[in-house]
Design a protein around this motif. Structure first.
Motif, mmCIF file in Angstrom:
data_model
loop_
_atom_site.group_PDB
_atom_site.id
_atom_site.type_symbol
_atom_site.label_atom_id
_atom_site.label_comp_id
_atom_site.label_asym_id
_atom_site.label_seq_id
_atom_site.Cartn_x
_atom_site.Cartn_y
_atom_site.Cartn_z
ATOM 1 N N LEU A 18 0.828 -1.069 0.195
ATOM 2 C CA LEU A 18 0.186 0.171 -0.659
ATOM 3 C C LEU A 18 0.562 0.518 -0.026
ATOM 4 O O LEU A 18 0.665 1.983 -0.410
ATOM 5 N N ASP A 19 2.412 1.476 0.594
ATOM 6 C CA ASP A 19 3.357 2.213 0.516
ATOM 7 C C ASP A 19 2.774 2.488 -1.381
ATOM 8 O O ASP A 19 3.010 3.462 -1.179
ATOM 9 N N VAL A 20 3.470 1.182 -1.465
ATOM 10 C CA VAL A 20 3.799 1.816 -3.008
ATOM 11 C C VAL A 20 2.700 2.620 -4.055
ATOM 12 O O VAL A 20 2.780 3.273 -4.657
ATOM 13 N N HIS A 21 2.061 2.093 -3.427
ATOM 14 C CA HIS A 21 0.490 2.242 -4.082
ATOM 15 C C HIS A 21 0.024 3.951 -3.716
ATOM 16 O O HIS A 21 -0.269 4.973 -4.891
ATOM 17 N N PHE A 22 0.523 4.024 -2.521
ATOM 18 C CA PHE A 22 0.405 5.649 -2.115
ATOM 19 C C PHE A 22 1.538 6.584 -2.810
ATOM 20 O O PHE A 22 1.171 7.920 -2.943
ATOM 21 N N HIS A 23 2.526 6.485 -2.814
ATOM 22 C CA HIS A 23 3.180 6.904 -3.501
ATOM 23 C C HIS A 23 3.171 7.553 -5.136
ATOM 24 O O HIS A 23 3.229 8.399 -5.217
ATOM 25 N N TYR A 24 2.928 5.775 -5.735
ATOM 26 C CA TYR A 24 2.133 6.615 -7.571
ATOM 27 C C TYR A 24 1.419 7.241 -7.059
ATOM 28 O O TYR A 24 1.426 7.496 -8.286
ATOM 29 N N LYS A 25 0.055 7.522 -6.634
ATOM 30 C CA LYS A 25 -0.857 7.931 -6.460
ATOM 31 C C LYS A 25 -1.008 9.127 -6.156
ATOM 32 O O LYS A 25 -2.439 9.823 -6.635
ATOM 33 N N VAL A 26 -0.354 9.091 -5.339
ATOM 34 C CA VAL A 26 -0.323 10.385 -4.558
ATOM 35 C C VAL A 26 -0.858 11.832 -5.335
ATOM 36 O O VAL A 26 -1.243 12.350 -4.950
ATOM 37 N N ASP A 27 0.134 12.176 -6.256
ATOM 38 C CA ASP A 27 -0.421 13.551 -7.001
ATOM 39 C C ASP A 27 -1.625 13.608 -7.632
ATOM 40 O O ASP A 27 -2.572 14.393 -7.444
ATOM 41 N N MET A 28 -1.903 11.820 -8.033
ATOM 42 C CA MET A 28 -2.929 12.116 -9.102
ATOM 43 C C MET A 28 -4.353 12.213 -7.603
ATOM 44 O O MET A 28 -5.693 13.042 -7.930
ATOM 45 N N GLU B 226 -12.815 -0.625 0.874
ATOM 46 C CA GLU B 226 -11.661 -1.471 0.123
ATOM 47 C C GLU B 226 -10.690 -0.497 -0.956
ATOM 48 O O GLU B 226 -10.632 0.019 -2.177
ATOM 49 N N LEU B 227 -8.881 -0.694 -0.770
ATOM 50 C CA LEU B 227 -7.787 0.425 -1.957
ATOM 51 C C LEU B 227 -7.719 -0.574 -2.928
ATOM 52 O O LEU B 227 -7.445 -1.608 -1.871
ATOM 53 N N PRO B 228 -7.790 0.198 -4.051
ATOM 54 C CA PRO B 228 -6.974 -1.649 -4.458
ATOM 55 C C PRO B 228 -5.479 -1.487 -4.469
ATOM 56 O O PRO B 228 -5.158 0.006 -4.531
ATOM 57 N N VAL B 229 -4.461 -2.460 -5.058
ATOM 58 C CA VAL B 229 -3.410 -2.188 -5.443
ATOM 59 C C VAL B 229 -2.569 -2.606 -6.275
ATOM 60 O O VAL B 229 -3.616 -3.577 -6.816
ATOM 61 N N PRO B 230 -1.844 -2.483 -7.110
ATOM 62 C CA PRO B 230 -0.619 -2.521 -7.880
ATOM 63 C C PRO B 230 -1.337 -4.147 -8.612
ATOM 64 O O PRO B 230 -1.367 -4.980 -9.586
ATOM 65 N N ASP B 231 -0.772 -5.521 -7.239
ATOM 66 C CA ASP B 231 -1.395 -6.863 -8.148
ATOM 67 C C ASP B 231 -3.000 -7.471 -8.059
ATOM 68 O O ASP B 231 -2.877 -8.132 -8.478
ATOM 69 N N GLY B 232 -3.727 -6.101 -8.078
ATOM 70 C CA GLY B 232 -4.648 -6.621 -8.299
ATOM 71 C C GLY B 232 -5.510 -7.280 -6.955
ATOM 72 O O GLY B 232 -6.785 -7.056 -6.954
#
Length: 392
Positions: A4-14, A226-232
């Protein structure tokens, strides 16, 4: 880093473009094509929070629940109901209320407990307490309407230190098959996200539910999602607006079964900060939205409401938003400046209702089935509950 860290770093600007678009866009363009008209008002002393609920004993007939509170120390406050709203819209001034409870100190948000929690319908939850002297020792309460009103009211939280509560939600936190209560508690200097364990034996309506600490920080408003993460896959997350510490945070569990009873698997991150007092949020399939404390809209932390208005403009892509202005006395309608452009999330707003003094938490619901939303507006300082509609 966790998934989820990776997800939020990737998504945070959007996400930030979506999270803060409404609260921080200072557009003065007025909304001309969506109009609300008054159906009248009826008298309620100190109306604060409202909720429109479809009870199981009258399916399809919506009821309005109103919590009230006054600042007079050493007094309890009232919760009222108006049954079958659709049948009352033709003569709003004649509406009378029925007493649901007069036992609670400073009742805040109220709503329906999901049926699956107890296997029985028509149980309400209510969160209580605030800064007022003698009314700062709040709780999460259960109110059973099965035997009529006034309702049977019980405490399910009973912390040794005075705390106040504004919201509750429900989730099986430890995997025992029983659905627990999630809430945030605070007493100005201390704030925490908590869960309260559904008793495994005996009548849960007659027991104190064991408390479990999740993380420090959350104080008033939160949503479970329920937050989606990159692995589906997804992660169960609790997104919190931390009013007193002026942070927006997300808390989640990395437990493979989604459980919350192992502190070593619980993580918390700051999503955003330095934008004032975050006081409420709604999660939508359209976007994530956070309201900050702008123009002093702060004393009713749950006073905004996100709702698409289907009867008004069926072509809308982005939802309209209703926001209570609290002590500026207004209710605002926000509409997207451009429905179709995914890169433009600017909103224009205009006042559609003005009262003298404080306006409480507004509820929005089409209660009569005409495909136009009604608004239920507590004019706290005027002891009035106003009803408006978007119907022509």
């Amino acid at each position: 880093m966790t998934v989820l860290d990776v997800h939020f770093h990737y998504k945070v600007d959007m996400m930030m473009n979506l999270l803060l678009l409404v609260a921080l866009v200072p557009s003065a363009v007025l909304c001309q094509d969506l109009e609300a008209r008054s159906l009248g008002f009826f008298t309620v002393e100190y109306p604060a929070y409202t909720s429109v609920i479809d009870l199981a004993d009258t399916p399809g007939l919506y009821d309005l629940f109103v919590t009230t509170f006054e600042t007079q120390p050493n007094t309890t406050d009232e919760v009222y109901a108006v049954r079958d709203l659709a049948a009352r819209l033709d003569n709003v001034s004649a509406i009378t209320t029925e007493l649901v409870s007069d036992e609670i100190l400073y009742p805040n948000e109220i709503n329906l407990v999901p049926v699956e929690v107890f296997g029985t319908p028509d149980v309400l939850w209510l969160a209580s307490g605030f800064l007022v002297p003698t009314k700062n020792d709040g709780a999460v309460h259960l109110l059973s309407l099965q035997y009529g009103v006034p309702a049977t009211t019980v405490f399910v939280t009973d912390d040794p230190v005075p705390w106040f509560f504004h919201r509750a939600d429900f989730l099986d936190m430890n995997g025992d098959g029983l659905i627990d209560i999630v809430s945030a508690r605070c007493n100005v200097t201390n704030h925490a996200l908590m869960w309260y364990e559904h008793p495994s034996e005996g009548d849960p309506h007659k027991q104190i539910w064991k408390s479990h600490h999740i993380v420090d920080g959350p104080d008033i408003a939160f949503r479970i999602h329920e937050l989606p993460v990159p692995d589906g896959s997804t992660r169960t997350a609790i997104i919190s607006t931390q009013y007193f510490t002026q942070l927006l945070t997300v808390t989640w569990t990395e437990d493979e079964n989604g459980l919350w009873n192992d502190p070593s698997k619980i993580y918390q991150r700051v999503i955003d900060k330095d934008r004032g007092h975050y006081f409420d949020l709604e999660l939508s399939s359209w976007f994530y939205r956070i309201f900050t404390d702008f123009d002093r809209r702060s004393a009713f932390p749950s006073s905004d409401y996100l709702k698409s208005i289907p009867g008004s403009k069926p072509s809308y892509v982005k939802p309209e938003i209703i926001l209570s202005g609290d002590d500026d006395g207004n209710v605002y309608l926000f509409t997207a400046e451009d429905d179709k452009d995914p890169s433009n999330w600017n909103y224009a707003y205009a006042s559609i209702f003005a009262a003298e003094g404080i306006v409480g938490s507004v509820s929005v619901k089409d209660v009569d089935g005409d495909n136009y939303e009604e608004l239920f507006i507590p004019a706290y300082s005027q002891n009035e509950l106003h009803i408006m509609t978007f119907a022509p």
